[in-house]
Design a protein around this motif. Structure first.
Motif, short mmCIF file in Angstrom:
data_model
loop_
_atom_site.label_atom_id
_atom_site.label_comp_id
_atom_site.label_asym_id
_atom_site.label_seq_id
_atom_site.Cartn_x
_atom_site.Cartn_y
_atom_site.Cartn_z
N CYS A 101 0.85 -1.19 0.00
CA CYS A 101 0.00 0.00 0.00
C CYS A 101 0.89 1.24 0.00
O CYS A 101 1.59 1.50 0.97
CB CYS A 101 -0.90 0.00 1.23
N LEU A 102 0.87 1.99 -1.11
CA LEU A 102 1.68 3.20 -1.18
C LEU A 102 0.93 4.41 -0.64
O LEU A 102 1.55 5.40 -0.26
CB LEU A 102 2.09 3.49 -2.64
N ARG A 103 -0.39 4.33 -0.67
CA ARG A 103 -1.18 5.46 -0.17
C ARG A 103 -2.51 4.92 0.33
O ARG A 103 -3.25 4.28 -0.44
CB ARG A 103 -1.42 6.47 -1.29
N PRO A 104 -2.81 5.13 1.62
CA PRO A 104 -4.11 4.67 2.11
C PRO A 104 -5.23 5.48 1.47
O PRO A 104 -5.03 6.62 1.05
CB PRO A 104 -4.04 4.91 3.62
N ALA A 105 -6.39 4.88 1.40
CA ALA A 105 -7.53 5.56 0.77
C ALA A 105 -8.27 6.40 1.80
O ALA A 105 -8.43 6.00 2.94
CB ALA A 105 -8.47 4.53 0.18
N PRO A 106 -8.71 7.59 1.39
CA PRO A 106 -9.55 8.37 2.30
C PRO A 106 -10.88 7.66 2.53
O PRO A 106 -11.36 6.92 1.66
CB PRO A 106 -9.75 9.70 1.55
N LEU A 107 -11.43 7.91 3.72
CA LEU A 107 -12.69 7.26 4.10
C LEU A 107 -13.88 8.13 3.72
O LEU A 107 -13.90 9.33 4.01
CB LEU A 107 -12.67 7.04 5.63
N HIS A 108 -14.85 7.53 3.02
CA HIS A 108 -16.11 8.22 2.73
C HIS A 108 -17.23 7.22 3.03
O HIS A 108 -17.70 6.50 2.14
CB HIS A 108 -16.18 8.71 1.28
#
Lengths: 158, 158
Positions: B116-123
């Motif tokens: 994982c290079l960038r976690p995903a924002p939570l929506h």
């Protein structure tokens, strides 16, 4: 003693008869649009022979009884009620169905299909239980598929 | 025209690269306790490359982009947001990740794993959408297993 212990069953959970009934019931369920998952572990520690998820999220547990002994030594089958909207037994064609409790549904099955001899009464789950069961079912089914697609996962730490 | 059509992708959904990335991501997810289901059809008609269900019911969609063309011709990837709490892309190691939108998470993967290079924002999903997705996922996964266990089901009317 045996009656107190849900497992191992005297005739073995994986008996040929039980396997045939399981296959027939799963096929029947699939053709009826019910997604059945065999050997589903409940949060109680017990394992449902089949838990089936209907199109609207209705949950049926099907307990397979391959023989009279198998039924008589399971004193706890009623506990499955807490984890389903409907509870059914599934038995082979030569099973003396009159010994089974009338307050459950009944499938008679062989390896090629099943027939519903008695529909199960409805006792709707509390919403929180249904939600937890559906999630548990979803994850269990997908994890089984993942292991089938990638057997190396079995050797990894999970 | 191609940009308007989600499928078929120019380089083919089943390219070797896409398959490798899919395998690596699914393995990564399983080891992280996330139950991932590939090729999950949404009610919108689109198909998520992977939909993953976390232990608490959190839903992540992972879209695999095997090449720059594959990414550039998909003008509708943002629609997946309506069906997940987190949206991630997964790309092969030689993909120029700087062209990907920063508001999604990012996996880089090969056939053996993913990072994982960038976690995903939570929506967070509305509860009703989460409920419907979880049920759809549960039934899809169990039905796939049923067909694997009993290939005759494919020939039956379902």
């Amino acid at each position: 003693m045996r009656a107190l212990l849900p497992e191992p069953r005297p005739d073995g959970r994986q008996s040929e008869t039980a396997r045939a009934v399981q296959r027939g019931v799963l096929r029947h369920l699939a053709l009826a649009g019910m997604a059945g998952l065999p050997e589903f572990s409940l949060v109680s520690g017990r394992r449902a022979d089949i838990l089936a998820m209907g199109p609207k999220g209705e949950i049926t547990i099907i307990e397979i009884k391959s023989s009279v002994t198998d039924f008589r030594t399971d004193a706890k089958w009623h506990e499955y009620r807490d984890f389903c909207d409907r509870l059914m037994f599934a038995v082979p064609v030569d099973f003396p169905v009159e010994i089974l409790p009338e307050e459950t549904g009944l499938f008679v099955a062989d390896a090629f299909g099943a027939e519903c001899l008695r529909p199960a009464p409805l006792h709707p789950l509390p919403p929180a239980t249904r939600k937890a069961l559906t999630l548990r079912f979803a994850r269990a089914a997908a994890m089984r598929l993942a292991v089938l697609y990638d057997p190396d996962l079995l050797r990894a730490e999970m």
